[in-house]
Design a protein around this motif. Structure first.
Motif, short mmCIF file in Angstrom:
data_model
loop_
_atom_site.label_atom_id
_atom_site.label_comp_id
_atom_site.label_asym_id
_atom_site.label_seq_id
_atom_site.Cartn_x
_atom_site.Cartn_y
_atom_site.Cartn_z
N THR A 202 -2.52 3.58 1.56
CA THR A 202 -3.63 2.82 0.99
C THR A 202 -3.37 2.59 -0.49
O THR A 202 -2.23 2.70 -0.94
CB THR A 202 -4.97 3.56 1.24
N PRO B 262 -1.46 8.65 5.61
CA PRO B 262 -2.32 7.51 5.29
C PRO B 262 -1.70 6.68 4.16
O PRO B 262 -1.23 7.23 3.17
CB PRO B 262 -3.63 8.16 4.84
N ASP C 103 -5.36 -1.65 -1.65
CA ASP C 103 -5.87 -1.32 -0.32
C ASP C 103 -5.12 -2.15 0.72
O ASP C 103 -4.73 -3.28 0.46
CB ASP C 103 -7.36 -1.67 -0.20
N PHE C 104 -4.98 -1.57 1.90
CA PHE C 104 -4.36 -2.32 2.98
C PHE C 104 -5.34 -3.40 3.43
O PHE C 104 -6.50 -3.12 3.68
CB PHE C 104 -3.99 -1.38 4.14
N HIS D 255 1.70 5.73 -0.07
CA HIS D 255 1.42 7.16 0.16
C HIS D 255 2.34 7.95 -0.77
O HIS D 255 3.56 7.79 -0.71
CB HIS D 255 1.67 7.57 1.61
N SER E 224 -9.93 3.61 9.22
CA SER E 224 -10.61 3.44 7.95
C SER E 224 -10.19 2.12 7.31
O SER E 224 -9.00 1.87 7.16
CB SER E 224 -10.25 4.62 7.02
N GLY F 187 -8.97 -0.49 4.82
CA GLY F 187 -8.14 -0.34 3.63
C GLY F 187 -7.00 0.66 3.78
O GLY F 187 -6.24 0.88 2.84
N THR F 188 -6.87 1.26 4.96
CA THR F 188 -5.83 2.27 5.19
C THR F 188 -5.10 1.98 6.50
O THR F 188 -5.73 1.67 7.51
CB THR F 188 -6.45 3.68 5.27
N SER G 45 0.87 -1.17 0.00
CA SER G 45 0.00 0.00 0.00
C SER G 45 0.90 1.22 0.00
O SER G 45 2.08 1.13 0.36
CB SER G 45 -0.93 -0.04 1.21
#
Length: 144
Positions: free
Chosen positions: A32, A30, A43-44, A13, A118, A120-121, A11
Motif C-alpha cells: 500500500t 500487504p 495507495d493501491f 511494502h 482492504s 488501497g491495499t 505501492s
C-alpha cells in the motif's frame, strides 16, 4: 472507445514492516502507501493494470529464488495471479544484496465483498528457497 492510462505509480511494502522476512513458507505482505519509507508510493488503486512486482532484497541470506502470487485478501486465500518463481539476481558490487522482478500485466478491480480485503491495499504472497535471513522491500507497479 479505447481508453488510455493517465496515471501510473507503485505501492510499497517495507522490509521492516510485519512480516519482516521472507521464509520458506508462504507469508502475506500487504502492499500500500508507505509515506515514511517510500515517499513516492501511493495507495493501491481500485481499478488498474498491474505491470510488475519488484523484490528489492537488501538482506539476501542464502536465498536463491522467490516464489509469489498476488491475492485480494490478507489471508492469501483469493489469488488473482498464478504462482510464479524467479531466481534472484545478485548485485554487481555487493553479493549480499539482490533482487527479483515479476512482469505481470493483469487488470485488477477492487471488490469490497471479498472477506479480509482492504481498499488501497493489495497482498503479495511470497516464499523463498534457501536458508538464512532474507528481507525484502516490495513494489507493485501499476497504471490506471
Amino acid at each position: 472507445m479505447i481508453r488510455s492510462f493517465t496515471h501510473f505509480g507503485y505501492s510499497y511494502h517495507d522490509e521492516d514492516t510485519a512480516p519482516t522476512t521472507i521464509t520458506t513458507s508462504y507469508q502475506v505482505f500487504p502492499v500500500t502507501v508507505d509515506a515514511t519509507n517510500s515517499t513516492n508510493s501511493t495507495d493501491f488503486p481500485d481499478d488498474c493494470n498491474i505491470q510488475s512486482i519488484e523484490f528489492e532484497i537488501p538482506t539476501l541470506g542464502s536465498c536463491t529464488s522467490v516464489t509469489m502470487y498476488l491475492a485480494r485478501d490478507s489471508a492469501g486465500d483469493i489469488p488473482i495471479t498464478n504462482e510464479y518463481t524467479q531466481n534472484v539476481t545478485v548485485g554487481a558490487t555487493t553479493a549480499s544484496k539482490a533482487g527479483a522482478i515479476f512482469s505481470d500485466e493483469i487488470d485488477y478491480h477492487f471488490d469490497g465483498s471479498v472477506a479480509n480485503t482492504s481498499r488501497g491495499t493489495l497482498y503479495v504472497v511470497a516464499k523463498k528457497t534457501g536458508s538464512g535471513t532474507t528481507k525484502a522491500n516490495i513494489r507493485v507497479n501499476w497504471r490506471s
